[in-house]
Design a protein around this motif. Structure first.
Motif, PDB file in Angstrom:
ATOM      1  N   PRO A 353       7.889   5.141 -14.283  1.00 23.48           N
ATOM      2  CA  PRO A 353       7.792   3.687 -14.080  1.00 23.48           C
ATOM      3  C   PRO A 353       7.565   3.263 -12.632  1.00 23.48           C
ATOM      4  CG  PRO A 353       9.635   4.225 -15.520  1.00 23.48           C
ATOM      5  CD  PRO A 353       9.140   5.514 -14.953  1.00 23.48           C
ATOM      6  N   GLU A 354       8.000   4.058 -11.644  1.00 22.21           N
ATOM      7  CA  GLU A 354       7.849   3.618 -10.255  1.00 22.21           C
ATOM      8  C   GLU A 354       6.421   3.716  -9.747  1.00 22.21           C
ATOM      9  OE1 GLU A 354      10.300   7.492  -9.773  1.00 22.21           O
ATOM     10  OE2 GLU A 354       9.695   6.212 -11.435  1.00 22.21           O
ATOM     11  N   ILE A 355       5.536   4.366 -10.505  1.00 22.74           N
ATOM     12  CA  ILE A 355       4.130   4.432 -10.109  1.00 22.74           C
ATOM     13  C   ILE A 355       3.485   3.066 -10.320  1.00 22.74           C
ATOM     14  CG2 ILE A 355       1.877   5.366 -10.744  1.00 22.74           C
ATOM     15  CD1 ILE A 355       3.121   8.051 -11.179  1.00 22.74           C
ATOM     16  N   ARG A 356       2.835   2.590  -9.274  1.00 25.69           N
ATOM     17  CA  ARG A 356       2.124   1.311  -9.338  1.00 25.69           C
ATOM     18  C   ARG A 356       0.620   1.511  -9.512  1.00 25.69           C
ATOM     19  NH1 ARG A 356       5.998   0.146 -10.828  1.00 25.69           N
ATOM     20  NH2 ARG A 356       7.662  -1.176 -10.023  1.00 25.69           N
ATOM     21  N   ILE A 369      -7.359  16.283  -6.982  1.00 23.76           N
ATOM     22  CA  ILE A 369      -6.640  15.509  -5.968  1.00 23.76           C
ATOM     23  C   ILE A 369      -6.177  14.209  -6.606  1.00 23.76           C
ATOM     24  CG2 ILE A 369      -6.786  14.300  -3.755  1.00 23.76           C
ATOM     25  CD1 ILE A 369      -8.965  16.254  -2.929  1.00 23.76           C
ATOM     26  N   ALA A 370      -4.923  13.841  -6.364  1.00 30.08           N
ATOM     27  CA  ALA A 370      -4.390  12.566  -6.859  1.00 30.08           C
ATOM     28  C   ALA A 370      -3.688  11.842  -5.716  1.00 30.08           C
ATOM     29  CB  ALA A 370      -3.411  12.796  -8.006  1.00 30.08           C
ATOM     30  N   VAL A 371      -3.969  10.557  -5.585  1.00 31.38           N
ATOM     31  CA  VAL A 371      -3.263   9.705  -4.622  1.00 31.38           C
ATOM     32  C   VAL A 371      -2.436   8.718  -5.441  1.00 31.38           C
ATOM     33  CG1 VAL A 371      -3.450   8.204  -2.621  1.00 31.38           C
ATOM     34  CG2 VAL A 371      -5.225   9.922  -3.048  1.00 31.38           C
ATOM     35  N   VAL A 372      -1.124   8.718  -5.209  1.00 34.63           N
ATOM     36  CA  VAL A 372      -0.188   7.962  -6.039  1.00 34.63           C
ATOM     37  C   VAL A 372       0.510   6.901  -5.197  1.00 34.63           C
ATOM     38  CG1 VAL A 372       1.733   8.122  -7.650  1.00 34.63           C
ATOM     39  CG2 VAL A 372       0.206  10.081  -7.358  1.00 34.63           C
ATOM     40  N   GLN A 373       0.483   5.677  -5.660  1.00 35.60           N
ATOM     41  CA  GLN A 373       1.203   4.577  -5.007  1.00 35.60           C
ATOM     42  C   GLN A 373       2.495   4.317  -5.779  1.00 35.60           C
ATOM     43  OE1 GLN A 373       0.284   0.357  -5.759  1.00 35.60           O
ATOM     44  NE2 GLN A 373      -0.463   0.284  -3.648  1.00 35.60           N
ATOM     45  N   ILE A 374       3.623   4.319  -5.075  1.00 32.39           N
ATOM     46  CA  ILE A 374       4.909   4.119  -5.753  1.00 32.39           C
ATOM     47  C   ILE A 374       5.691   2.977  -5.110  1.00 32.39           C
ATOM     48  CG2 ILE A 374       5.044   6.564  -6.374  1.00 32.39           C
ATOM     49  CD1 ILE A 374       7.327   6.810  -4.278  1.00 32.39           C
ATOM     50  N   ASP A 406       3.113   4.256  -0.159  1.00 32.84           N
ATOM     51  CA  ASP A 406       3.882   3.048  -0.487  1.00 32.84           C
ATOM     52  C   ASP A 406       2.979   1.961  -1.063  1.00 32.84           C
ATOM     53  OD1 ASP A 406       6.639   3.660   0.610  1.00 32.84           O
ATOM     54  OD2 ASP A 406       5.434   4.018   2.399  1.00 32.84           O
ATOM     55  N   THR A 407       3.612   0.873  -1.505  1.00 35.05           N
ATOM     56  CA  THR A 407       2.866  -0.217  -2.142  1.00 35.05           C
ATOM     57  C   THR A 407       1.994  -1.001  -1.159  1.00 35.05           C
ATOM     58  OG1 THR A 407       4.830  -1.618  -1.901  1.00 35.05           O
ATOM     59  CG2 THR A 407       4.498  -0.538  -4.034  1.00 35.05           C
ATOM     60  N   ASP A 408       2.233  -0.894   0.144  1.00 32.84           N
ATOM     61  CA  ASP A 408       1.379  -1.598   1.100  1.00 32.84           C
ATOM     62  C   ASP A 408       0.132  -0.799   1.463  1.00 32.84           C
ATOM     63  OD1 ASP A 408       2.858   0.328   2.503  1.00 32.84           O
ATOM     64  OD2 ASP A 408       2.691  -0.789   4.387  1.00 32.84           O
ATOM     65  N   ILE A 409      -0.026   0.378   0.865  1.00 29.66           N
ATOM     66  CA  ILE A 409      -1.196   1.223   1.098  1.00 29.66           C
ATOM     67  C   ILE A 409      -2.093   1.177  -0.123  1.00 29.66           C
ATOM     68  CG2 ILE A 409      -1.980   3.590   1.525  1.00 29.66           C
ATOM     69  CD1 ILE A 409      -0.540   2.324   3.904  1.00 29.66           C
ATOM     70  N   ASP A 410      -3.395   0.957   0.097  1.00 31.57           N
ATOM     71  CA  ASP A 410      -4.358   0.984  -1.000  1.00 31.57           C
ATOM     72  C   ASP A 410      -4.669   2.450  -1.315  1.00 31.57           C
ATOM     73  OD1 ASP A 410      -6.453   0.842  -2.774  1.00 31.57           O
ATOM     74  OD2 ASP A 410      -7.699  -0.484  -1.546  1.00 31.57           O
ATOM     75  N   PRO A 411      -4.240   2.947  -2.474  1.00 30.55           N
ATOM     76  CA  PRO A 411      -4.442   4.368  -2.767  1.00 30.55           C
ATOM     77  C   PRO A 411      -5.885   4.734  -3.074  1.00 30.55           C
ATOM     78  CG  PRO A 411      -3.528   3.288  -4.682  1.00 30.55           C
ATOM     79  CD  PRO A 411      -3.574   2.252  -3.588  1.00 30.55           C
ATOM     80  N   ARG A 412      -6.777   3.749  -3.102  1.00 26.71           N
ATOM     81  CA  ARG A 412      -8.198   4.006  -3.359  1.00 26.71           C
ATOM     82  C   ARG A 412      -9.043   3.802  -2.107  1.00 26.71           C
ATOM     83  NH1 ARG A 412      -8.922   3.154  -9.306  1.00 26.71           N
ATOM     84  NH2 ARG A 412      -6.819   2.912 -10.125  1.00 26.71           N
TER      85      ARG A 412
END
Length: 498
Positions: A353-356, A369-374, A406-412
């Motif tokens: 659930p913490e994945i945004r 490769i995976a970039v995950v925003q939490i 973190d949520t302030d980073i655009d993972p894309r």
């Protein structure tokens, strides 16, 4: 859920694309050996339309069939194949999540609120036909009459690249459609009536093949070439094992899947496809496959895979051949993978659930490769998410690099990712390395076949016990000042540039 009209077959989808100026008919000659690959990739990388080659040839001999390529060469066309616009994809993602973990119904009102899901489930039952367009003719005598590409210069020969392969396990009957598996596996043409079926050990077709081999019985196989968009994409989607791809294609199509009994093998096949190849795989009948160019941008090694012996070829009276090219991204599979990434997000959130947000960069060969925003709330959370992701779905067991932000980073956005890595990650503290974990055996960078390491990178802000130093404060401007600055740019600077 579906916003577009149903596309019962490939040609109805092509007509819809043509009306929108998204289909280009290429009348100039195009060689099936290598040249067509260059044209396909150039058009795709320019975000061009789907292509219809009316003058495909090999060695100067013109093919009798038109060749369709780049069908899903843009995200918009992938979404259209699913029956919707890009904006509507989250609804399908939520539906896929509900299929994996359906929530309990709380009373009649709740049941009625979920009517779209119930209606979709009802339309999932295939419709059996006595006759079908795909069995209108049997004029194609053998595989050499089908305009199959040889995509790359070192490829071993012609390669069927968009086959929907239909199998069932030993001990089942032809009418037990829910037990069928649909998969997209490349197939090397060996001769007029033989091809090599390249399915990896963890795929559904290979699992079915093992049951037939154990019983020492020949296995019936059917291949649909030029299926409708819903069937094509259902065969490629990572659906739950309990969900039939044939049934789910009816959910996507907005109309029941039409099937017909094959002519020479005990299987049901898509009635609206362009061509059906029917045949048998006999125990211990295999041949060396490859080399062929793959989605990594490299050639695969030569390996043995099962041989399918063709027993019948049926088709429409005026069939088309659908093809694609696999290579270093961007290619058509990587475009499809981008859309599937977004569809998988609700499933992932339901489990973690913490994945945004989560991004699988296309250049990372779909899943490596995976970039995950939490939404980070406690120390060690980034590492917990890494381990949960690696163990969640089979495809993530092959992800060799996970970066958590973190949520302030655009993972894309690679600039945002690089900034987070540069300012929030210390190599001596924030790297998690695993050894001898499962890996796609096609990854020749791994030290052992099928086993490799994994790297997790915690690029989040450090809190609590994760650090003993005062953590930095991100610089931000007053939102009102930023709003005025945006208005200033729009009024003065942007106008001056026009």
């Amino acid at each position: 859920m579906r916003q577009l009209p149903p596309f019962p077959d490939l040609r109805s989808f092509l007509h819809w694309l043509d009306q929108r100026g998204d289909l280009l008919t290429v009348k100039d000659p195009a060689d099936l050996r290598h040249e067509m690959t260059a044209l396909q990739l150039a058009a795709l990388r320019a975000a061009g339309p789907a292509l219809r080659f009316d003058h495909a040839h090999s060695g100067g001999t013109r093919a009798d069939l038109p060749v369709i390529a780049n069908l899903f060469g843009t995200r918009e066309r992938v979404a259209a194949g699913l029956g919707m616009t890009l904006d509507d994809l989250p609804k399908l993602g939520e539906f896929l999540a509900a299929l994996r973990s359906p929530a309990p119904v709380d009373g009649m009102r709740d049941a009625l609120s979920r009517w779209p899901l119930l209606r979709a489930a009802l339309t999932a039952r295939p419709q059996i036909r006595r006759s079908a367009p795909v069995q209108q003719a049997q004029d194609i005598a053998d595989l050499t009459q089908i305009p199959v590409q040889t995509p790359w210069p070192r490829d071993a020969g012609p390669l069927i690249t968009w086959p929907v392969v239909i199998t069932r396990p030993y001990g089942t009957q032809a009418d037990q459609i829910t037990r069928y598996n649909l998969g997209v596996y490349r197939a090397q043409v060996l001769g007029p009536d033989r091809l090599i079926m390249r399915w990896l050990a963890h795929r559904g077709g290979a699992a079915h093949a093992r049951t037939w081999a154990q019983a020492r019985d020949p296995m019936p196989v059917a291949i649909a070439l030029g299926a409708d968009p819903a069937t094509l994409l259902s065969a490629a989607l990572p659906l739950p094992e309990t969900v039939s791809e044939l049934g789910f294609s009816g959910v996507l199509r907005g109309a029941r899947t039409e099937l017909v009994a094959a002519k020479s093998v005990p299987l049901m096949v898509p009635a609206q496809a362009e061509i059906i190849l029917e045949g048998w795989i006999h125990p211990d009948d295999s041949a060396p496959e490859g080399p062929f160019g793959d989605h990594t941008g490299y050639y695969n090694a030569v390996e043995n895979f099962p041989v399918m012996r063709i027993s019948a070829i049926t088709h429409r009276r005026d069939p088309m051949y659908l093809t694609t090219v696999t290579g270093r991204p961007p290619d058509e599979p990587s475009v499809i993978g981008e859309v599937f990434n977004d569809l998988a997000l609700p499933v992932i959130r339901a489990q973690i659930p913490e994945i945004r947000d989560l991004w699988l960069p296309p250049a990372g060969c779909s899943y490596r490769i995976a970039v995950v925003q939490i939404d980070k709330r406690y120390p060690g959370q980034a590492r917990r998410v890494m381990m949960a992701l690696w163990g969640m779905l089979p495809q993530f067991s092959y992800t060799k690099l996970v970066i958590v932000v973190d949520t302030d980073i655009d993972p894309r956005n690679w600039d945002d990712i690089a900034w987070a890595l540069s300012t929030r990650m210390d190599p001596s503290r924030d790297l998690m390395v695993l050894d001898r974990t499962p890996m796609d055996y096609l990854d020749f960078a791994s030290p052992l076949e099928g086993l490799a390491g994994k790297l997790g990178v915690d690029a989040t802000n450090k809190i609590g016990a994760e650090t003993t130093r005062d953590w930095g404060e991100v610089m931000t401007l007053d939102p009102a000042h930023e709003a005025r600055a945006a208005e200033f740019v729009a009024q003065h600077i942007s106008k001056a540039r026009q």
